[in-house]
Design an enzyme around this catalytic site. Structure first.
Site, PDB file in Angstrom:
ATOM      1  N   LYS A  81       0.839  -1.190   0.000  1.00  0.00           N
ATOM      2  CA  LYS A  81       0.000   0.000   0.000  1.00  0.00           C
ATOM      3  C   LYS A  81       0.877   1.244   0.000  1.00  0.00           C
ATOM      4  CE  LYS A  81      -3.926   1.879   2.655  1.00  0.00           C
ATOM      5  NZ  LYS A  81      -4.854   1.601   3.785  1.00  0.00           N
ATOM      6  N   SER A 154      -9.585   1.750   3.108  1.00  0.00           N
ATOM      7  CA  SER A 154      -8.779   2.598   2.263  1.00  0.00           C
ATOM      8  C   SER A 154      -7.799   1.821   1.395  1.00  0.00           C
ATOM      9  CB  SER A 154      -7.984   3.570   3.154  1.00  0.00           C
ATOM     10  OG  SER A 154      -7.083   2.850   3.995  1.00  0.00           O
ATOM     11  N   SER A 178     -10.111  -0.885   7.064  1.00  0.00           N
ATOM     12  CA  SER A 178      -9.512  -0.681   5.746  1.00  0.00           C
ATOM     13  C   SER A 178      -8.736  -1.858   5.194  1.00  0.00           C
ATOM     14  CB  SER A 178      -8.610   0.562   5.774  1.00  0.00           C
ATOM     15  OG  SER A 178      -9.386   1.709   5.986  1.00  0.00           O
TER      16      SER A 178
END
Length: 475
Positions: A81, A154, A178
């Site tokens: 990420k 997210s 997330s």
């Protein structure tokens, strides 16, 4: 090489690499070609580090030829990420304001992946600052199962890329859901570890006392392999707990026979798809030898989800203090709204919420003392279309409803494993959670593995990917 090489499990490709039936250069090249073909539609990568990945793969192949192995990730292509600092590679955390940020050193989790021999394919797209919406200038990744549906936030890019066969596993982060939201929406096995189990050093914060970093993979076994690499104490992060790191993959066959798994009787708002996934989990885990027992969620459980937004907001305001509100015009409206909310919070309000958080943590510890594990939905409304999500807006009660079954376990820090457990009529995956006691990731991973031995939801793949809609970002 098989045509569907990209959909093999991490465990399988690791074994092929170790047996020299496959080279890391071949595997990495195949994955980069697939990213070039597919990600122009999905938009899951923020940056693809093609040259660096191929050079690393060649170096790791040379080590293999010399009889050296760094472990089960040796030569395996994965991605991280874009809030995890990566030396010499842009790390923007989904923010337009940080597009030019190029770290001079790796986050601890990235360094550990590299030390274990993983090939980093690139950085995965995410919502702005790891909150609930993408920056208006950055297109959201598409759901590879059905582009009309939410990809989750997210860790949206992590969810889309791992599901679509653009990496063999990924790192995500979870502050209110997330890892779990994109895992359920993309049919993945995503682990939110106990808070403190994995270092956050070099990871851009949303709310530091709520942030968790963990693996997103296609099976509980694959998640266990990655967790075993990234977990453990870190002098760069004093909150990373110094407990020994078990060999999660080695103990994953312990099963659930004789284990007591709690299923709450007070879980309002579940739709038919969410209930069906839980019923399927009950059946499979019972068949595997577990005993399902009725329990009751604490009275403060729903309040925890309502408290989450202001608690997250005040910590996020601290994290962004250097650039907000001084550069507010460069922020998107959703993250800006959260920061404004946090900056308005009074000390009295904050103290009351912190006291409720401590009480909820104690109540959940007490509940988990009566059983080995908890079985929970991820969301009451099992899946969200993009249209429905936009129509729902950012009303605090709507957000709290979506966070009802995830945020309390960020407040308490308990580990949870999200697993795929069904499909909607529109062909979108539906997941559920297994929750465990603090630092008992080994048990929830074993439970997930036992479940996945009885079911095949985790082995299903998106039926197709569109092509040619977006330019990929190569570096």
């Amino acid at each position: 090489m098989p045509a569907d090489l990209h959909y093999l499990s991490l465990d399988e490709v690791a074994r092929r690499l170790k047996a020299r039936k496959l080279s890391s250069v071949e595997l990495t090249g195949a994955m980069l070609r697939r990213i070039g073909e597919v990600d122009s539609t999905l938009g899951s990568y923020a940056t693809v580090t093609a040259d660096r990945a191929l050079a690393d793969a060649a170096r790791l192949d040379a080590e293999t030829e010399a009889g050296t192995s760094r472990g089960p990730l040796h030569g395996v292509p994965i991605a991280v990420k874009d809030l995890c600092n990566t030396e010499g590679v842009p790390t923007a955390a989904g923010m337009a304001i940080h597009r030019g940020n190029v770290p001079s050193r790796d986050a601890t989790v990235v360094a550990r992946l590299k030390q274990a021999g993983a090939v980093i394919l690139g950085k995965l797209q995410m919502t702005e600052g790891a909150y609930g919406a993408h920056h208006p200038s950055i297109p959201a990744p598409l759901n590879p199962w059905n582009a009309a549906y939410w990809t989750g936030s997210s860790s949206s890019g992590s969810g889309a890329a791992t599901a679509a066969g653009l990496c063999f596993a990924s790192l995500g982060s979870d502050t209110g859901g997330s890892i779990r939201f994109p895992s359920t929406m993309n049919g993945l096995s995503g682990l939110k570890p106990t808070w403190g189990r994995v270092s956050r050093a070099g990871v851009f914060p949303l709310a530091e006392s709520l942030d968790h970093v963990g693996p997103m993979a296609r099976s509980a076994l694959d998640a266990a392999i990655v967790l075993g690499v990234i977990a453990g104490a870190d002098p760069e992060d004093p909150t990373a707990v110094g407990l020994p790191v078990p060999d999660y993959a080695a103990s994953i066959d312990q099963g659930v026979r004789g284990r007591r798994i709690g299923l709450a009787t007070n879980m309002p708002g579940l739709d038919e798809d969410a209930r069906r996934a839980l019923d399927g989990a009950v059946g499979a885990l019972t068949k595997a030898g577990a005993a399902i027992v009725e329990v009751k969620l604490p009275d403060g459980f729903d309040q925890g989800a309502r408290d989450w937004v202001p608690l997250c907001g005040v910590e996020a305001a601290v994290a962004h203090d250097a650039t907000y509100p001084s550069r507010a015009s460069e922020y998107g409206p959703v993250l800006a709204g959260l920061l404004d909310h946090g900056r308005r919070l009074s000390a009295m309000e904050l103290a009351r919420m912190q006291l409720r958080r401590a009480a909820l943590t104690g109540e959940l510890n007490g509940l988990l003392a009566s059983v080995d594990l908890l079985l929970m939905p991820v969301m009451g409304r099992a899946v969200w279309s993009t249209e429905a999500l936009l129509a729902a807006g950012r009303d605090p009660e709507v957000v709290a409803e979506r966070l009802r079954y995830t945020a309390p376990f960020d407040l308490s820090g308990h580990p949870t494993l999200t697993l795929p457990g069904g499909m909607t009529a529109d062909g979108v995956p539906v997941g559920f959670q297994i929750v465990g006691k603090a630092f008992e990731e080994g048990l929830i991973l074993a439970a997930g593995h036992a479940y996945q031995r009885e079911t095949d939801w985790h082995s299903r793949r998106p039926p197709r990917e569109g092509r040619g809609m977006r330019p990929s970002h190569m570096a």
